[in-house]
Scaffold this motif. Sequence first.
Motif, short mmCIF file in Angstrom:
data_model
loop_
_atom_site.label_atom_id
_atom_site.label_comp_id
_atom_site.label_asym_id
_atom_site.label_seq_id
_atom_site.Cartn_x
_atom_site.Cartn_y
_atom_site.Cartn_z
N VAL A 26 0.82 -1.22 0.00
CA VAL A 26 0.00 0.00 0.00
C VAL A 26 0.85 1.26 0.00
O VAL A 26 0.41 2.30 -0.49
N SER A 27 2.05 1.19 0.51
CA SER A 27 2.91 2.38 0.55
C SER A 27 3.73 2.53 -0.73
O SER A 27 4.44 3.52 -0.91
N ASP A 28 3.62 1.57 -1.64
CA ASP A 28 4.25 1.66 -2.97
C ASP A 28 3.22 2.26 -3.92
O ASP A 28 2.26 1.59 -4.31
N VAL A 29 3.42 3.52 -4.29
CA VAL A 29 2.40 4.22 -5.09
C VAL A 29 2.22 3.61 -6.48
O VAL A 29 1.24 3.92 -7.17
N THR A 30 3.12 2.73 -6.89
CA THR A 30 2.96 2.09 -8.19
C THR A 30 2.05 0.85 -8.14
O THR A 30 1.60 0.39 -9.17
N THR A 31 1.77 0.33 -6.96
CA THR A 31 0.95 -0.88 -6.85
C THR A 31 -0.42 -0.74 -7.52
O THR A 31 -0.83 -1.62 -8.28
N PRO A 32 -1.18 0.36 -7.30
CA PRO A 32 -2.50 0.45 -7.93
C PRO A 32 -2.48 0.40 -9.46
O PRO A 32 -3.48 0.01 -10.07
N VAL A 33 -1.37 0.76 -10.07
CA VAL A 33 -1.27 0.71 -11.54
C VAL A 33 -1.55 -0.70 -12.04
O VAL A 33 -2.13 -0.90 -13.11
N ARG A 34 -1.18 -1.69 -11.25
CA ARG A 34 -1.34 -3.09 -11.65
C ARG A 34 -2.80 -3.51 -11.74
O ARG A 34 -3.12 -4.49 -12.41
N PHE A 35 -3.70 -2.77 -11.08
CA PHE A 35 -5.09 -3.22 -10.96
C PHE A 35 -6.12 -2.23 -11.50
O PHE A 35 -7.23 -2.63 -11.82
N SER A 36 -5.79 -0.97 -11.59
CA SER A 36 -6.74 0.06 -12.01
C SER A 36 -6.91 0.07 -13.52
O SER A 36 -5.94 -0.10 -14.26
N GLU A 37 -8.13 0.31 -13.96
CA GLU A 37 -8.38 0.49 -15.39
C GLU A 37 -8.09 1.91 -15.83
O GLU A 37 -8.08 2.20 -17.02
N GLU A 38 -7.86 2.80 -14.88
CA GLU A 38 -7.69 4.22 -15.18
C GLU A 38 -6.26 4.72 -14.96
O GLU A 38 -5.73 5.48 -15.76
N LEU A 39 -5.64 4.32 -13.88
CA LEU A 39 -4.28 4.76 -13.54
C LEU A 39 -3.28 3.91 -14.31
O LEU A 39 -3.29 2.68 -14.22
N HIS A 40 -2.39 4.56 -15.08
CA HIS A 40 -1.48 3.83 -15.96
C HIS A 40 -0.02 3.95 -15.59
O HIS A 40 0.78 3.10 -15.99
N GLU A 41 0.35 4.99 -14.86
CA GLU A 41 1.76 5.17 -14.53
C GLU A 41 1.86 6.08 -13.31
O GLU A 41 1.06 7.01 -13.15
N VAL A 42 2.85 5.82 -12.46
CA VAL A 42 3.14 6.68 -11.32
C VAL A 42 4.65 6.80 -11.21
O VAL A 42 5.36 5.80 -11.35
N ARG A 43 5.12 8.02 -10.97
CA ARG A 43 6.56 8.22 -10.77
C ARG A 43 6.76 9.26 -9.65
O ARG A 43 6.03 10.24 -9.56
N TRP A 44 7.75 9.00 -8.82
CA TRP A 44 8.08 9.91 -7.73
C TRP A 44 8.78 11.14 -8.29
O TRP A 44 9.62 11.03 -9.19
N ILE A 45 8.47 12.30 -7.73
CA ILE A 45 9.16 13.55 -8.04
C ILE A 45 10.22 13.81 -6.97
O ILE A 45 11.33 14.22 -7.27
N ASP A 46 9.85 13.60 -5.73
CA ASP A 46 10.75 13.75 -4.59
C ASP A 46 10.23 12.85 -3.47
O ASP A 46 9.38 11.99 -3.73
#
Length: 161
Positions: A26-46
């Motif tokens: 849950v603390s890995d912001v990229t995890t939901p990308v694996r399951f969501s039909e809407e969210l496709h990519e997440v990247r940390w800025i800082d």
Amino acid sequence: MRYADGPTVEVDVHVDAPPAVVWPLVSDVTTPVRFSEELHEVRWIDARRFVGRSSHPAAGTWETTCTVVAREPERLFEWVVGDPAHPSASWRFTLTPAGPGTRLRQWMRMGPAPSGLTPAIEAHPDKEERIVARRLAEHRANMQRTVEGIRQLAEERAAGA
């Protein structure tokens, strides 16, 4: 149900794994990308901010900047979209010990700042309640897929430990 009321949605699932196993997912912001039909990519800025890239058939593709506003290991992970002082949405994962397992909840609130939904509401103010209800239903479906996906990953990890 109106956007200005800050409508919310929450889903939950019981995970047959302790919070220590669920937390890294849950603390890995990229995890939901694996399951969501809407969210496709997440990247940390800082260390506190990340960008999410999403798409929707009715809205196209967009990016949002999110800020982590609460992080309590094995208990709470929360972020907001846009300006942390006036976000367009707030999202949260909560982990609660439940026997040898975990109750995992995901919650979100729309607003109070304008969001991608605002133009549709402004174009059709007479349909605001339907627009908001439909968007909440879409969020609920994606969130349910996400917590079920996290449950499966956590239980696989716990079984392999």
